[in-house]
Design a protein around this motif. Structure first.
Motif, PDB file in Angstrom:
ATOM      1  N   HIS A  52     -87.482-123.327  64.988  1.00 26.02           N
ATOM      2  CA  HIS A  52     -86.819-124.342  64.175  1.00 26.02           C
ATOM      3  C   HIS A  52     -85.603-124.912  64.901  1.00 26.02           C
ATOM      4  O   HIS A  52     -85.304-126.100  64.780  1.00 26.02           O
ATOM      5  CB  HIS A  52     -86.406-123.749  62.830  1.00 26.02           C
ATOM      6  CG  HIS A  52     -87.571-123.376  61.966  1.00 26.02           C
ATOM      7  ND1 HIS A  52     -87.448-122.665  60.811  1.00 26.02           N
ATOM      8  CD2 HIS A  52     -88.898-123.626  62.114  1.00 26.02           C
ATOM      9  CE1 HIS A  52     -88.637-122.490  60.258  1.00 26.02           C
ATOM     10  NE2 HIS A  52     -89.538-123.060  61.051  1.00 26.02           N
ATOM     11  N   PHE A  55     -86.931-127.356  67.239  1.00 29.59           N
ATOM     12  CA  PHE A  55     -87.271-128.584  66.511  1.00 29.59           C
ATOM     13  C   PHE A  55     -86.034-129.468  66.314  1.00 29.59           C
ATOM     14  O   PHE A  55     -86.076-130.682  66.521  1.00 29.59           O
ATOM     15  CB  PHE A  55     -87.881-128.221  65.148  1.00 29.59           C
ATOM     16  CG  PHE A  55     -88.119-129.403  64.246  1.00 29.59           C
ATOM     17  CD1 PHE A  55     -89.201-130.234  64.443  1.00 29.59           C
ATOM     18  CD2 PHE A  55     -87.245-129.680  63.196  1.00 29.59           C
ATOM     19  CE1 PHE A  55     -89.425-131.335  63.607  1.00 29.59           C
ATOM     20  CE2 PHE A  55     -87.455-130.764  62.361  1.00 29.59           C
ATOM     21  CZ  PHE A  55     -88.551-131.596  62.573  1.00 29.59           C
ATOM     22  N   GLY A  56     -84.916-128.843  65.930  1.00 32.55           N
ATOM     23  CA  GLY A  56     -83.676-129.590  65.777  1.00 32.55           C
ATOM     24  C   GLY A  56     -83.201-130.189  67.095  1.00 32.55           C
ATOM     25  O   GLY A  56     -82.737-131.341  67.134  1.00 32.55           O
ATOM     26  N   ALA A  59     -85.214-133.212  67.935  1.00 35.03           N
ATOM     27  CA  ALA A  59     -84.773-134.370  67.146  1.00 35.03           C
ATOM     28  C   ALA A  59     -83.553-135.030  67.784  1.00 35.03           C
ATOM     29  O   ALA A  59     -83.459-136.257  67.866  1.00 35.03           O
ATOM     30  CB  ALA A  59     -84.448-133.930  65.721  1.00 35.03           C
ATOM     31  N   ILE A  60     -82.622-134.203  68.282  1.00 37.12           N
ATOM     32  CA  ILE A  60     -81.435-134.737  68.955  1.00 37.12           C
ATOM     33  C   ILE A  60     -81.839-135.487  70.224  1.00 37.12           C
ATOM     34  O   ILE A  60     -81.342-136.585  70.501  1.00 37.12           O
ATOM     35  CB  ILE A  60     -80.456-133.593  69.306  1.00 37.12           C
ATOM     36  CG1 ILE A  60     -79.915-132.956  68.027  1.00 37.12           C
ATOM     37  CG2 ILE A  60     -79.305-134.116  70.171  1.00 37.12           C
ATOM     38  CD1 ILE A  60     -79.065-131.731  68.268  1.00 37.12           C
ATOM     39  N   GLU A  69     -86.972-134.221  77.219  1.00 32.35           N
ATOM     40  CA  GLU A  69     -86.321-133.497  76.128  1.00 32.35           C
ATOM     41  C   GLU A  69     -86.017-132.047  76.467  1.00 32.35           C
ATOM     42  O   GLU A  69     -85.199-131.396  75.810  1.00 32.35           O
ATOM     43  CB  GLU A  69     -87.181-133.572  74.869  1.00 32.35           C
ATOM     44  CG  GLU A  69     -88.573-133.030  75.054  1.00 32.35           C
ATOM     45  CD  GLU A  69     -89.492-133.380  73.896  1.00 32.35           C
ATOM     46  OE1 GLU A  69     -90.460-132.639  73.685  1.00 32.35           O
ATOM     47  OE2 GLU A  69     -89.241-134.387  73.220  1.00 32.35           O
ATOM     48  N   ALA A 106     -81.302-125.584  61.190  1.00 32.59           N
ATOM     49  CA  ALA A 106     -81.827-126.418  62.272  1.00 32.59           C
ATOM     50  C   ALA A 106     -82.988-127.280  61.797  1.00 32.59           C
ATOM     51  O   ALA A 106     -83.116-128.445  62.193  1.00 32.59           O
ATOM     52  CB  ALA A 106     -82.277-125.533  63.437  1.00 32.59           C
ATOM     53  N   GLY A 110     -82.683-131.262  61.886  1.00 35.76           N
ATOM     54  CA  GLY A 110     -83.622-132.018  62.712  1.00 35.76           C
ATOM     55  C   GLY A 110     -84.378-133.062  61.909  1.00 35.76           C
ATOM     56  O   GLY A 110     -84.523-134.211  62.351  1.00 35.76           O
ATOM     57  N   TYR A 111     -84.849-132.673  60.722  1.00 28.13           N
ATOM     58  CA  TYR A 111     -85.599-133.621  59.885  1.00 28.13           C
ATOM     59  C   TYR A 111     -84.695-134.747  59.406  1.00 28.13           C
ATOM     60  O   TYR A 111     -85.112-135.909  59.314  1.00 28.13           O
ATOM     61  CB  TYR A 111     -86.214-132.885  58.695  1.00 28.13           C
ATOM     62  CG  TYR A 111     -87.114-133.760  57.847  1.00 28.13           C
ATOM     63  CD1 TYR A 111     -88.240-134.372  58.401  1.00 28.13           C
ATOM     64  CD2 TYR A 111     -86.834-133.975  56.502  1.00 28.13           C
ATOM     65  CE1 TYR A 111     -89.060-135.185  57.630  1.00 28.13           C
ATOM     66  CE2 TYR A 111     -87.656-134.784  55.728  1.00 28.13           C
ATOM     67  CZ  TYR A 111     -88.766-135.384  56.295  1.00 28.13           C
ATOM     68  OH  TYR A 111     -89.568-136.185  55.536  1.00 28.13           O
TER      69      TYR A 111
END
Length: 277
Positions: A52, A55-56, A59-60, A69, A106, A110-111
């Motif tokens: 998770h 995942f965050g 997103a950043i 990434e 996180a 992220g979402y």
């Protein structure tokens, strides 16, 4: 039956299928090696928390427009892995509470970022594929495969080279510290290796299913075997077999890759539970 093997042979003639199988096998093997240690240290849920966090971080990276990434995802995941392993002995924030805190925070962060700064026309599809895996494993570039080969080789070499130290830290960290072992350094090594495995596995099974690659092979092996070495070897064999079977079923039947591999792992765990009795 002959038509099945003909179809299978046809699929195996495509380079992208072979690449996907290679990456899937390597990631599953690496995850299973550290899975035994995490289960015995009662930190098996750390994979879920770190996925998770990754995942965050993704997103950043998407928000700032980074083409690679990994430059954000890998360092952030490694730092969180170090913190989570060290917090397992903290009297103020216990390991399970820290994992839950990072995991939920996180994921939500992220979402939220993906919603506010989204430039995609299919946000829900992007989020779903990141969380549960997607067919991107079948569109791997040669660079992705080479990177996975290199990082997996490093993980396996480190595990074999420091096997005895990891064994000591896993079963009795206080005793290992008393006899002069640098337990902090070996815990740091475990944290870094776990973070690398999590980042690699995100393309294969997605953020929400990574823990299955870590936990199920180890738990299945523990149902039958008792020694650390035999459990580790059996866990690796189970992980590789489940990855191959799951990916072949996914390719032939058109089912989601990550979910199919996890379903095979669950079936193997059920079989080993029966045998273990």
């Amino acid at each position: 039956m002959s038509s099945f093997f003909e179809r299978l042979s046809e699929y195996m003639s495509y380079s992208f299928v072979v690449n996907a199988l290679i990456v899937g096998i390597l990631i599953s093997l690496c995850a299973s090696l550290l899975g035994v240690t995490l289960v015995l240290k009662r930190l098996s849920f750390i994979g879920d928390g770190l996925s998770h966090v990754a995942f965050g971080a993704m997103a950043i990276a998407a928000v700032v427009g980074m083409t690679n990434e990994m430059l954000i995802v890998l360092p952030v995941t490694i730092l969180c892995a170090i913190f989570l392993l060290r917090s397992s002995g903290n009297t103020k924030i216990k390991g399970d509470a820290a994992v839950a805190m990072f995991s939920v925070g996180a994921l939500a962060f992220g979402y939220l970022l993906m919603n506010i700064f989204s430039t995609s026309s299919n946000l829900s599809g992007d989020v779903c594929s990141t969380l549960f895996g997607s067919t991107s494993i079948l569109t791997l570039s040669s660079t992705d495969v080479i990177m996975c080969l290199g990082m997996s080789a490093v993980v396996m070499i480190l595990f074999v080279f420091f096997y005895n130290r990891i064994f000591n830290v896993t079963f009795d960290e206080n005793f290992a510290k008393a006899v002069g072992s640098n337990t902090g350094a070996y815990n740091l090594l475990i944290a870094v290796v776990i973070a690398v495995i999590i980042v690699l596995a995100m393309k294969l099974v997605g953020s929400l299913l990574i823990s299955a690659l870590v936990i199920f092979p180890a738990l299945s092996a523990m149902k039958v075997f008792k020694s650390f070495k035999s459990v580790t070897v059996c866990s690796g064999i189970i992980a590789v077999s489940a990855a191959v079977i799951g990916m072949l079923i996914s390719i032939m039947a058109g089912t989601p890759v990550g979910a199919t591999i996890v379903a095979v792992d669950v079936a193997v765990f059920a079989i080993f539970s029966i045998v273990g009795r």
